[in-house]
Design a protein around this motif. Sequence first.
Motif, PDB file in Angstrom:
ATOM      1  N   THR A 171       0.844  -1.173  -0.011  1.00 39.51           N
ATOM      2  CA  THR A 171      -0.060  -0.150   0.005  1.00 39.51           C
ATOM      3  C   THR A 171       0.853   1.192  -0.263  1.00 39.51           C
ATOM      4  OG1 THR A 171      -1.689  -1.304   1.201  1.00 39.51           O
ATOM      5  CG2 THR A 171      -1.929   1.204   1.128  1.00 39.51           C
ATOM      6  N   LYS A 172       1.967   1.264   1.004  1.00 38.64           N
ATOM      7  CA  LYS A 172       2.577   2.485   1.095  1.00 38.64           C
ATOM      8  C   LYS A 172       3.737   2.091   1.851  1.00 38.64           C
ATOM      9  CE  LYS A 172       1.253   6.108   2.908  1.00 38.64           C
ATOM     10  NZ  LYS A 172       0.843   7.066   3.854  1.00 38.64           N
ATOM     11  N   LEU A 173       4.539   3.289   2.099  1.00 36.85           N
ATOM     12  CA  LEU A 173       5.836   3.071   2.971  1.00 36.85           C
ATOM     13  C   LEU A 173       5.702   4.488   4.145  1.00 36.85           C
ATOM     14  CD1 LEU A 173       8.759   2.416   0.526  1.00 36.85           C
ATOM     15  CD2 LEU A 173       7.519   0.834   2.326  1.00 36.85           C
ATOM     16  N   ASP A 174       5.491   4.129   5.324  1.00 37.26           N
ATOM     17  CA  ASP A 174       5.523   5.273   6.339  1.00 37.26           C
ATOM     18  C   ASP A 174       6.740   5.333   6.721  1.00 37.26           C
ATOM     19  OD1 ASP A 174       2.838   5.980   5.877  1.00 37.26           O
ATOM     20  OD2 ASP A 174       2.262   5.025   7.760  1.00 37.26           O
ATOM     21  N   GLU A 175       7.392   6.554   6.628  1.00 41.17           N
ATOM     22  CA  GLU A 175       8.705   6.894   7.208  1.00 41.17           C
ATOM     23  C   GLU A 175       8.575   7.731   8.439  1.00 41.17           C
ATOM     24  OE1 GLU A 175       8.825   6.466   2.700  1.00 41.17           O
ATOM     25  OE2 GLU A 175       7.961   8.055   3.995  1.00 41.17           O
TER      26      GLU A 175
END
Length: 193
Positions: free
Chosen positions: A43-47
Amino acid sequence: EWLITNGLGGYASSTILGINTRKYHGLLVGALQPPGNRTVCLTKLDESIEVGDTIHQISANQFSDVIYPEGFRFLESFSVSPYPLFVYEAGQVIVSKTLFMPRGKNVVAAIYKINNQNRINAQISITPLVTCRHFHQVVNRSEGFQGFHQNQTDQNEVELTFETPSVKLIARATEGEFHTKHNWIERLFYSEE
């Protein structure tokens, strides 16, 4: 919004702010049964960036009543050519993230460059938001992931397998290490749906 493709019917797509506003947004959306049956795998990368004792979350997620975290406030610039490039600045640390999909492969690469402009130690944490769902549906926590297994093959790699649909995801880091932490993010809101 931005979009890159892999030539197989798969793609990566989202918004400049990093908020997925459509169910079919994702960093790895594979055409497992081309051409139209697509699966959101990553879905995505949270940083987040830890500078000394301060953590700056540079990701963003939209819920029905709030956007949290508001990482887009650290976004200094964005360009889409030749590949999506996000540049963030937080705590005198500049993080650039480039996204790339090799042609002919269901692969997405996120390339990070970090420029620490102060004398305080800094570290980046990247949390993949993984799912395995049809690109017009969402996963309900009460239903859970049926047939989901995770196997950390070494400190830099983890294999995630799903039985329905039959998918194996491999996440690999060239530097750093994986730490397993299961967490559900519930009630994401897709404002363009």
